[in-house]
Design an enzyme around this catalytic site. Structure first.
Site, PDB file in Angstrom:
ATOM      1  N   SER A  87      70.144   6.150 113.156  1.00 54.58           N
ATOM      2  CA  SER A  87      72.298   6.026 112.880  1.00 54.58           C
ATOM      3  C   SER A  87      71.213   4.831 112.051  1.00 54.58           C
ATOM      4  O   SER A  87      70.441   5.261 110.649  1.00 54.58           O
ATOM      5  CB  SER A  87      72.751   5.173 114.086  1.00 54.58           C
ATOM      6  N   GLY A 142      70.909   1.304 111.247  1.00 50.74           N
ATOM      7  CA  GLY A 142      69.850   0.934 112.121  1.00 50.74           C
ATOM      8  C   GLY A 142      68.426   1.502 111.765  1.00 50.74           C
ATOM      9  O   GLY A 142      67.262   0.892 110.430  1.00 50.74           O
ATOM     10  N   GLU A 143      68.354   2.308 112.211  1.00 51.13           N
ATOM     11  CA  GLU A 143      66.960   2.983 111.661  1.00 51.13           C
ATOM     12  C   GLU A 143      67.358   3.678 110.133  1.00 51.13           C
ATOM     13  O   GLU A 143      65.460   3.784 109.907  1.00 51.13           O
ATOM     14  CB  GLU A 143      66.821   4.631 112.411  1.00 51.13           C
ATOM     15  N   TYR A 144      67.536   3.571 109.771  1.00 54.96           N
ATOM     16  CA  TYR A 144      67.071   4.156 108.557  1.00 54.96           C
ATOM     17  C   TYR A 144      67.245   3.069 107.260  1.00 54.96           C
ATOM     18  O   TYR A 144      66.300   3.010 107.041  1.00 54.96           O
ATOM     19  CB  TYR A 144      68.738   4.563 107.889  1.00 54.96           C
ATOM     20  N   GLY A 195      63.320   2.703 108.184  1.00 53.80           N
ATOM     21  CA  GLY A 195      62.518   3.524 107.484  1.00 53.80           C
ATOM     22  C   GLY A 195      62.735   3.703 106.338  1.00 53.80           C
ATOM     23  O   GLY A 195      62.061   4.384 105.241  1.00 53.80           O
TER      24      GLY A 195
END
Length: 401
Positions: free
Chosen positions: A46, A48-50, A53
């Site tokens: 989602s 947040g992970e984008y 990263g």
């Protein structure tokens, strides 16, 4: 699982977006990639992970200039906000994790390098990557003992972990858990979010409408708030706040009805972002941000920050974003799954509250005590600086530094 989602989709807008988006993925890939293209594949659960990263993605894009970047999401909250991300040549939903989808997807994408972020582990995709001897990394990984990877019934997921050539963990406990299942290709690199938020200091964070609103007065920024967080501010602003203090509230949910409800309950002069044109924002005491994508810049105007999510059970939002600007932070009491919150509380840069009385007391103290604001804020910016460097670990491993 796809059948269940198809049945639920008409009843849930978010699920409907995901179902429709996944049905279009293979056409998107076929229309934008050829068998001759060299590619990198970045996958995030989602938004947040984008964000987590992104600093790694940026560096890899710089190094692999002849490659097309394919960015996939599982959740609509990531895809819908970042579907036009400049980091990628192709952005799509990741189709459901079946053997057939995995083979079809990799036939089209054929990535030279795959990077997954944090925890979104899809066994069929990873096992197919492994069969094809394609390189895959997991970055900013965080594991806990109760997860199925470390239980007798988690064989399938555990096998998927071994498809990663290398796993970069946020902490020592995660690396130890991996070693307990005999996964030995792991490095403690830290959390790439520290690199991500540090990069915000290099951006142009100026916003004319916020400067006009703030007018050099003390400003409290409440970010990613939920109704239980907003109730604290409604009570404080209506009964405790002096006219010399400004408030910016950026709700997590920007549905028109909820924004209207929040504005209606405030007795102070309030302006909405969507209605700021033609409005003298300098005369307002409260600014409600009924849009997305501005919060990381708005935090640069904060003298005190509040981060939502921990007053209820929805989960604490990103506290590192305000911390990088060297401001004290207030959060709710449900933060046990967020090690950065514990660290900043221990460092006296963050303050946890569980009720209105505690909120009023701590906020009033920070408003009136300039030295405490400065000292607490410095503790937070030092914490961010100390924990930078996860991106460098990944680049060094790939011999790109």
């Amino acid at each position: 699982m796809q059948f269940v989602l198809n049945c639920i989709a008409p009843l849930n807008h978010k699920i409907k977006l995901g179902v429709k988006g996944r049905s279009e993925t293979f056409d998107i890939l076929k229309n934008n990639l050829s068998t001759q293209d060299k590619t990198l594949w970045f996958h995030c659960a989602s938004l947040g992970e984008y964000e987590q990263g992104l600093p790694v993605f940026k560096e890899l894009k710089k190094k692999y200039t002849n490659h097309k970047v394919v960015l996939t999401f599982f959740s609509p909250s990531g895809y819908e906000i970042r579907k036009n991300s400049p980091i990628a040549d192709v952005v799509a939903y990741l189709p459901m994790d079946t053997k057939k989808n995995a083979k079809r997807f990799l036939n089209l994408v054929h990535p030279e390098l795959t990077v997954f972020v944090k925890y979104d582990i899809w066994p069929n995709y990873l096992n197919e990557l492994n069969k094809r001897q394609l390189r895959a990394l997991l970055i900013s990984a965080s594991f806990r003992p109760y997860q199925p990877y470390f239980k007798w019934h988690g064989l399938l997921l555990r096998k998927a972990l071994f498809a990663f050539e290398h796993i970069f963990t946020q902490n020592d406990s995660s690396k130890t858990l991996l070693e307990s299942i005999n996964y030995l290709n792991a490095t403690i690199s830290g959390d790439t979010r520290f690199d991500r938020v540090s990069d915000q200091l290099n951006q142009n964070n100026s916003l004319d409408f916020i400067e006009n609103f703030k007018q050099n007065k003390l400003c409290v920024v409440a970010g990613s708030t939920w109704p239980e967080d907003e109730a604290l501010f409604i009570n404080f602003i209506n009964s405790e706040a002096s006219k010399g203090t400004k408030f910016i509230i950026a709700p997590h949910n920007i549905k028109t009805s909820q924004i209207a409800s929040l504005q209606e309950k405030l007795t102070a002069d309030t302006v909405l972002y969507s209605q700021k044109e033609g409005h003298d924002c300098s005369k307002a005491q409260v600014f409600i941000i009924d849009t997305i994508g501005l919060l990381s810049k708005i935090y640069s105007y904060a003298d005190i920050a509040y981060v939502g999510g921990a007053m209820g059970q929805t989960g604490l939002h990103n506290t590192l974003e305000p911390a990088v600007f060297g401001v004290p932070i207030i959060i709710g009491s449900h933060h046990s799954k967020f090690p950065e919150a514990k660290a900043m509380i221990d460092n006296s840069g963050m303050f946890s509250i569980s009720n209105q009385q505690e909120f009023n007391s701590i906020l009033n103290d920070l408003i009136t005590n300039k030295q405490k604001r400065k000292t607490s804020g410095n503790h937070n910016s030092e914490y961010i600086l100390k924990n930078k460097g996860a991106v460098e670990h990944v680049l060094n491993y790939l011999h790109l530094q």
